[in-house]
Motif scaffolding. Structure first.
Motif, PDB file in Angstrom:
ATOM      1  N   ASN A 202      65.140 -16.051   5.370  1.00  0.00           N
ATOM      2  CA  ASN A 202      64.094 -15.386   4.596  1.00  0.00           C
ATOM      3  C   ASN A 202      64.767 -14.461   3.582  1.00  0.00           C
ATOM      4  O   ASN A 202      64.601 -13.253   3.614  1.00  0.00           O
ATOM      5  N   GLN A 203      65.558 -15.052   2.701  1.00  0.00           N
ATOM      6  CA  GLN A 203      66.344 -14.293   1.742  1.00  0.00           C
ATOM      7  C   GLN A 203      66.754 -15.219   0.612  1.00  0.00           C
ATOM      8  O   GLN A 203      66.599 -16.438   0.718  1.00  0.00           O
ATOM      9  N   PRO A 204      67.247 -14.689  -0.494  1.00  0.00           N
ATOM     10  CA  PRO A 204      67.665 -15.552  -1.594  1.00  0.00           C
ATOM     11  C   PRO A 204      68.720 -16.563  -1.143  1.00  0.00           C
ATOM     12  O   PRO A 204      69.565 -16.266  -0.303  1.00  0.00           O
ATOM     13  N   GLN A 205      68.651 -17.766  -1.713  1.00  0.00           N
ATOM     14  CA  GLN A 205      69.600 -18.822  -1.397  1.00  0.00           C
ATOM     15  C   GLN A 205      70.777 -18.772  -2.386  1.00  0.00           C
ATOM     16  O   GLN A 205      70.638 -18.288  -3.501  1.00  0.00           O
ATOM     17  N   SER A 206      71.907 -19.292  -1.973  1.00  0.00           N
ATOM     18  CA  SER A 206      73.037 -19.413  -2.893  1.00  0.00           C
ATOM     19  C   SER A 206      73.067 -20.833  -3.431  1.00  0.00           C
ATOM     20  O   SER A 206      72.563 -21.759  -2.815  1.00  0.00           O
ATOM     21  N   GLY A 207      73.666 -20.999  -4.611  1.00  0.00           N
ATOM     22  CA  GLY A 207      73.713 -22.312  -5.220  1.00  0.00           C
ATOM     23  C   GLY A 207      72.373 -22.703  -5.819  1.00  0.00           C
ATOM     24  O   GLY A 207      71.551 -21.852  -6.160  1.00  0.00           O
ATOM     25  N   PHE A 208      72.132 -24.001  -5.944  1.00  0.00           N
ATOM     26  CA  PHE A 208      70.876 -24.505  -6.495  1.00  0.00           C
ATOM     27  C   PHE A 208      69.725 -24.103  -5.577  1.00  0.00           C
ATOM     28  O   PHE A 208      69.789 -24.282  -4.361  1.00  0.00           O
ATOM     29  N   SER A 209      68.657 -23.558  -6.149  1.00  0.00           N
ATOM     30  CA  SER A 209      67.528 -23.116  -5.318  1.00  0.00           C
ATOM     31  C   SER A 209      66.231 -23.148  -6.106  1.00  0.00           C
ATOM     32  O   SER A 209      66.225 -23.014  -7.329  1.00  0.00           O
ATOM     33  N   ILE A 210      65.141 -23.347  -5.375  1.00  0.00           N
ATOM     34  CA  ILE A 210      63.801 -23.395  -5.966  1.00  0.00           C
ATOM     35  C   ILE A 210      62.902 -22.442  -5.196  1.00  0.00           C
ATOM     36  O   ILE A 210      62.822 -22.521  -3.965  1.00  0.00           O
ATOM     37  N   TYR A 211      62.212 -21.565  -5.914  1.00  0.00           N
ATOM     38  CA  TYR A 211      61.304 -20.592  -5.296  1.00  0.00           C
ATOM     39  C   TYR A 211      59.883 -20.938  -5.722  1.00  0.00           C
ATOM     40  O   TYR A 211      59.535 -20.832  -6.896  1.00  0.00           O
ATOM     41  N   LYS A 212      59.068 -21.371  -4.771  1.00  0.00           N
ATOM     42  CA  LYS A 212      57.702 -21.817  -5.059  1.00  0.00           C
ATOM     43  C   LYS A 212      56.726 -20.683  -4.749  1.00  0.00           C
ATOM     44  O   LYS A 212      56.443 -20.382  -3.584  1.00  0.00           O
ATOM     45  N   LEU A 213      56.211 -20.073  -5.801  1.00  0.00           N
ATOM     46  CA  LEU A 213      55.364 -18.890  -5.630  1.00  0.00           C
ATOM     47  C   LEU A 213      54.015 -19.206  -4.994  1.00  0.00           C
ATOM     48  O   LEU A 213      53.394 -18.331  -4.408  1.00  0.00           O
ATOM     49  N   ASN A 214      53.552 -20.447  -5.120  1.00  0.00           N
ATOM     50  CA  ASN A 214      52.259 -20.836  -4.559  1.00  0.00           C
ATOM     51  C   ASN A 214      52.391 -21.749  -3.341  1.00  0.00           C
ATOM     52  O   ASN A 214      51.411 -22.365  -2.928  1.00  0.00           O
ATOM     53  N   GLY A 215      53.581 -21.853  -2.772  1.00  0.00           N
ATOM     54  CA  GLY A 215      53.750 -22.778  -1.661  1.00  0.00           C
ATOM     55  C   GLY A 215      53.819 -24.206  -2.164  1.00  0.00           C
ATOM     56  O   GLY A 215      54.104 -24.466  -3.329  1.00  0.00           O
ATOM     57  N   SER A 216      53.575 -25.158  -1.265  1.00  0.00           N
ATOM     58  CA  SER A 216      53.672 -26.578  -1.600  1.00  0.00           C
ATOM     59  C   SER A 216      52.428 -27.326  -1.153  1.00  0.00           C
ATOM     60  O   SER A 216      51.764 -26.935  -0.192  1.00  0.00           O
ATOM     61  N   THR A 217      52.149 -28.429  -1.853  1.00  0.00           N
ATOM     62  CA  THR A 217      51.036 -29.289  -1.440  1.00  0.00           C
ATOM     63  C   THR A 217      51.526 -30.226  -0.342  1.00  0.00           C
ATOM     64  O   THR A 217      51.734 -31.424  -0.539  1.00  0.00           O
ATOM     65  N   SER A 218      51.727 -29.639   0.810  1.00  0.00           N
ATOM     66  CA  SER A 218      52.152 -30.373   2.001  1.00  0.00           C
ATOM     67  C   SER A 218      51.582 -29.632   3.207  1.00  0.00           C
ATOM     68  O   SER A 218      50.873 -28.628   3.057  1.00  0.00           O
ATOM     69  N   PHE A 219      51.867 -30.132   4.380  1.00  0.00           N
ATOM     70  CA  PHE A 219      51.433 -29.494   5.616  1.00  0.00           C
ATOM     71  C   PHE A 219      52.653 -29.180   6.478  1.00  0.00           C
ATOM     72  O   PHE A 219      53.762 -29.633   6.190  1.00  0.00           O
ATOM     73  N   TYR A 220      52.446 -28.409   7.537  1.00  0.00           N
ATOM     74  CA  TYR A 220      53.495 -28.237   8.539  1.00  0.00           C
ATOM     75  C   TYR A 220      52.847 -28.294   9.911  1.00  0.00           C
ATOM     76  O   TYR A 220      51.648 -28.004  10.080  1.00  0.00           O
TER      77      TYR A 220
END
Length: 359
Positions: A202-220
């Motif tokens: 739960n912290q910034p990633q190193s290298g290539f990263s994508i931050y989705k402010l609205n979440g994703s159109t998927s389920f868990y």
């Protein structure tokens, strides 16, 4: 050289506006989806012998069509086959429901998220992904799919365009349960993806990263595995079968319930990963900012400011059909006090690759 991309809805609409829906054509596409579910539902041959599954899908098609009608009626009035807007956008409707806060509105908000996830699963199967994402990865991937440059991407989009495009560089077919691995490979950090025991830092990633402010159109699911309604082998009818199966799981009519990964950026939830702050921390060293297909609506201003004010870039690229208009808006609301070089790009047929990017 630290480079950050900021993606808005225009980045997924296709260079000719022929891909995923945006505000101007969202409702019409919802109507098409509703009508397909209502009138052209077919059971996959593999399941013809299973009466229970056939009945569950038949019931789901009726109920999903009803929920779509409820949403469409909230957004527009259909008058002489013309759609007359009653509200500015789906996002506006979602915020109205959140602000109201009563039991009925909360129920409608959860329905809205469920419907949007299934709608985008249908759209991404029917129209395919925006090929500019394919070209983007082709340009930045080195000799292996795991060799990606040190780039941050902050996205307001909850679609799966990055994941679908990247999957084409992996061996095998794109299966629903592979999405978790794909998102890990891409360094995706997304709002409301998992409960508190999420396996990603739960912290910034190193290298290539994508931050989705609205979440994703998927389920868990209850184990925290990300799932997407996706049938890679079949056509549109088989995709609708898959969507209806997920609808039953999402409405808790299954021994294996699932939950929406979509959560609007302005929602506050008990297990929310503080995505805005995580993104702000990740991009604070940004030297070059590339803005693609984002109009900086006032609706998002507070969140945009909390994220963008963390950086002090010396160069900003703006790619849009009308980039000067976006530049004026950006300077007025988020202009930096230090000297910044601005570059506007009105060629939208490929995503901009800044001169400073080295592979």
């Amino acid at each position: 050289m630290k480079i950050t991309y900021l993606f808005g809805a225009g980045a997924s609409a296709g260079s000719k506006g022929d891909k995923l829906p945006i505000v101007s054509n969202m409702t019409g596409r919802l109507v098409n989806f509703r009508d397909y579910v209502r009138t052209k539902y077919k059971v996959s041959p593999d399941w013809l012998g299973n009466e229970t599954v056939r009945q569950l899908r038949a019931n789901a098609s009726t109920e999903l069509a009803s929920e779509l009608t409820e949403l469409i009626d909230a957004l527009v009035e259909i008058r002489e086959q013309e759609l007359i807007p009653k509200i500015a956008s789906v996002d506006t409707y979602a915020k109205q429901l959140l602000i109201r806060g009563d039991t009925e509105s909360k129920s409608k908000l959860e329905k809205l998220k469920r419907v949007l996830i299934l709608f985008f699963a249908f759209e991404q199967k029917v129209v395919g992904n925006d090929l500019r994402y394919d070209s983007f990865f082709a340009s930045i991937i080195k000799d292996s799919s795991r060799e990606l440059p040190d780039i941050n991407i902050v996205s307001w989009n909850y679609d799966l365009q990055f994941e679908l495009a990247y999957s084409k560089y992996l061996s095998g077919n794109f299966e629903p349960d592979v999405l978790t691995q794909i998102q890990k490979s891409l360094g995706v950090v997304t709002k409301r993806i998992l409960p508190r025991n999420l396996p990603w830092p739960n912290q910034p990633q190193s290298g290539f990263s994508i931050y989705k402010l609205n979440g994703s159109t998927s389920f868990y699911n209850s184990e925290g595995v990300t799932l997407i309604p996706w049938n890679h082998m079949g056509g549109t009818d088989q995709q609708v079968d898959c969507i209806l199966d997920y609808y039953n799981m999402a409405t808790q009519r299954s021994a294996h319930p699932i939950y929406p990964s979509l959560s609007f950026a302005w929602e506050k939830e008990k297990y929310e990963t503080e995505i805005n702050q995580i993104a702000a921390d990740a991009i604070k060293e940004t030297q070059v900012l590339v803005i693609i297909g984002y109009s900086f609506p006032f609706f998002n201003r507070a969140i945009d400011q909390s994220v963008l004010k963390s950086m002090k870039p010396y160069k900003v690229y703006i790619q849009d059909k009308y980039p000067d208009r976006i530049l004026s808006r950006f300077k007025g609301a988020y202009g930096y006090s230090h000297q910044v070089e601005y570059v506007t790009i009105d060629d939208i047929y490929q995503f901009a690759l800044p001169d400073e990017l080295t592979i």
